[in-house]
Design a protein around this motif. Structure first.
Motif, mmCIF file in Angstrom:
data_model
loop_
_atom_site.group_PDB
_atom_site.id
_atom_site.type_symbol
_atom_site.label_atom_id
_atom_site.label_comp_id
_atom_site.label_asym_id
_atom_site.label_seq_id
_atom_site.Cartn_x
_atom_site.Cartn_y
_atom_site.Cartn_z
ATOM 1 N N VAL A 18 -31.277 8.832 9.635
ATOM 2 C CA VAL A 18 -31.756 8.682 8.464
ATOM 3 C C VAL A 18 -30.127 9.041 7.786
ATOM 4 N N ARG A 19 -30.859 8.051 6.732
ATOM 5 C CA ARG A 19 -29.579 8.295 5.429
ATOM 6 C C ARG A 19 -30.609 8.824 4.212
ATOM 7 N N LEU A 20 -29.981 8.953 3.313
ATOM 8 C CA LEU A 20 -29.738 10.059 2.077
ATOM 9 C C LEU A 20 -31.066 9.970 1.517
ATOM 10 N N PRO A 21 -32.016 8.744 1.525
ATOM 11 C CA PRO A 21 -33.372 9.356 0.765
ATOM 12 C C PRO A 21 -34.360 9.541 1.341
ATOM 13 N N ALA A 31 -30.842 13.950 -4.663
ATOM 14 C CA ALA A 31 -29.840 13.662 -4.024
ATOM 15 C C ALA A 31 -28.958 14.386 -3.506
ATOM 16 N N SER A 32 -28.754 14.958 -4.580
ATOM 17 C CA SER A 32 -27.544 15.600 -5.593
ATOM 18 C C SER A 32 -27.938 17.394 -5.255
ATOM 19 N N ASN A 33 -29.317 17.658 -5.552
ATOM 20 C CA ASN A 33 -29.500 18.423 -4.106
ATOM 21 C C ASN A 33 -29.051 18.894 -3.383
ATOM 22 N N VAL A 34 -29.288 17.719 -1.773
ATOM 23 C CA VAL A 34 -29.066 17.646 -0.575
ATOM 24 C C VAL A 34 -27.424 17.451 -0.863
ATOM 25 N N TRP A 35 -26.377 17.210 -1.011
ATOM 26 C CA TRP A 35 -25.623 17.346 -0.858
ATOM 27 C C TRP A 35 -25.028 19.409 -1.101
ATOM 28 N N ARG A 36 -25.277 19.507 -2.242
ATOM 29 C CA ARG A 36 -25.654 21.373 -2.754
ATOM 30 C C ARG A 36 -26.063 22.239 -1.058
ATOM 31 N N TRP A 37 -27.342 21.649 -1.228
ATOM 32 C CA TRP A 37 -27.920 22.416 0.705
ATOM 33 C C TRP A 37 -26.915 22.095 1.333
ATOM 34 N N VAL A 38 -26.232 21.062 2.196
ATOM 35 C CA VAL A 38 -25.481 20.776 2.427
ATOM 36 C C VAL A 38 -24.453 21.454 2.492
ATOM 37 N N LYS A 39 -23.766 22.077 1.361
ATOM 38 C CA LYS A 39 -23.010 22.644 1.314
ATOM 39 C C LYS A 39 -22.890 24.076 1.355
ATOM 40 N N GLY A 41 -24.887 25.266 3.513
ATOM 41 C CA GLY A 41 -25.752 25.160 4.919
ATOM 42 C C GLY A 41 -27.341 24.988 5.354
ATOM 43 N N ILE A 42 -27.897 24.978 4.175
ATOM 44 C CA ILE A 42 -29.432 25.060 4.416
ATOM 45 C C ILE A 42 -30.275 23.838 5.254
ATOM 46 N N ILE A 43 -29.686 22.674 4.989
ATOM 47 C CA ILE A 43 -29.597 21.476 5.834
ATOM 48 C C ILE A 43 -28.402 20.950 6.432
ATOM 49 N N PRO A 44 -28.892 20.496 7.844
ATOM 50 C CA PRO A 44 -27.529 19.908 8.204
ATOM 51 C C PRO A 44 -26.472 19.156 8.001
ATOM 52 N N GLN A 45 -25.147 19.521 8.883
ATOM 53 C CA GLN A 45 -24.427 18.003 8.397
ATOM 54 C C GLN A 45 -24.412 16.712 8.618
ATOM 55 N N PRO A 46 -24.120 15.446 7.995
ATOM 56 C CA PRO A 46 -24.543 14.349 8.163
ATOM 57 C C PRO A 46 -23.518 13.865 9.056
ATOM 58 N N LYS A 48 -20.609 10.786 9.328
ATOM 59 C CA LYS A 48 -19.984 9.842 8.914
ATOM 60 C C LYS A 48 -20.067 8.754 9.645
ATOM 61 N N LEU A 49 -20.689 7.446 9.699
ATOM 62 C CA LEU A 49 -20.578 6.321 10.385
ATOM 63 C C LEU A 49 -19.921 4.932 9.705
ATOM 64 N N GLY A 50 -18.847 5.748 9.269
ATOM 65 C CA GLY A 50 -18.079 4.434 8.034
ATOM 66 C C GLY A 50 -17.793 5.097 6.756
ATOM 67 N N PRO A 51 -16.568 4.346 6.327
ATOM 68 C CA PRO A 51 -16.511 4.305 5.096
ATOM 69 C C PRO A 51 -17.865 4.851 3.642
ATOM 70 N N GLN A 52 -18.426 3.803 4.240
ATOM 71 C CA GLN A 52 -20.014 4.024 2.882
ATOM 72 C C GLN A 52 -21.190 4.229 3.795
ATOM 73 N N THR A 53 -21.168 5.011 5.123
ATOM 74 C CA THR A 53 -22.627 4.960 5.555
ATOM 75 C C THR A 53 -22.476 6.241 5.905
ATOM 76 N N THR A 54 -23.090 7.487 5.229
ATOM 77 C CA THR A 54 -23.360 8.994 5.564
ATOM 78 C C THR A 54 -25.074 8.684 6.509
ATOM 79 N N VAL A 55 -24.887 9.326 7.832
ATOM 80 C CA VAL A 55 -25.996 9.474 8.472
ATOM 81 C C VAL A 55 -26.963 10.804 8.827
ATOM 82 N N TRP A 56 -28.147 11.828 8.679
ATOM 83 C CA TRP A 56 -28.371 12.920 9.688
ATOM 84 C C TRP A 56 -29.040 12.232 10.417
ATOM 85 N N ASN A 57 -28.488 13.527 12.183
ATOM 86 C CA ASN A 57 -29.356 12.985 13.094
ATOM 87 C C ASN A 57 -31.559 13.687 12.691
#
Length: 71
Positions: A18-21, A31-39, A41-46, A48-57
């Motif tokens: 799934v994507r960021l939204p 969305a900005s909090n998602v990135w903070r929480w990834v950093k 370790g609260i949310i799993p690491q995404p 990269k499927l491509g230069p502009q495609t980031t997904v989470w399992n």
């Protein structure tokens, strides 16, 4: 059919992505909090499927959500 990004989350395979939204809605945050929480370790690491495609399992997100009591 619902327009909410998470409307079909429970029907997805644990191997799906799934994507960021969707992640932001699952954790009820911005969305900005998602990135903070990834950093932090609260949310799993995404992935990269491509230069502009980031997904989470989906399976990793389900385990993480269960740990924090959101699902």
């Amino acid at each position: 059919m619902s327009n909410e990004p998470t409307s079909h989350f429970d029907t997805l395979s644990d191997r799906a992505f799934v994507r960021l939204p969707v992640v932001a809605e699952l954790y009820s945050t911005s969305a900005s909090n998602v990135w903070r929480w990834v950093k932090r370790g609260i949310i799993p690491q995404p992935k990269k499927l491509g230069p502009q495609t980031t997904v989470w399992n989906v399976g990793e997100l389900r385990r993480s959500l269960a740990e924090v009591g959101l699902r």
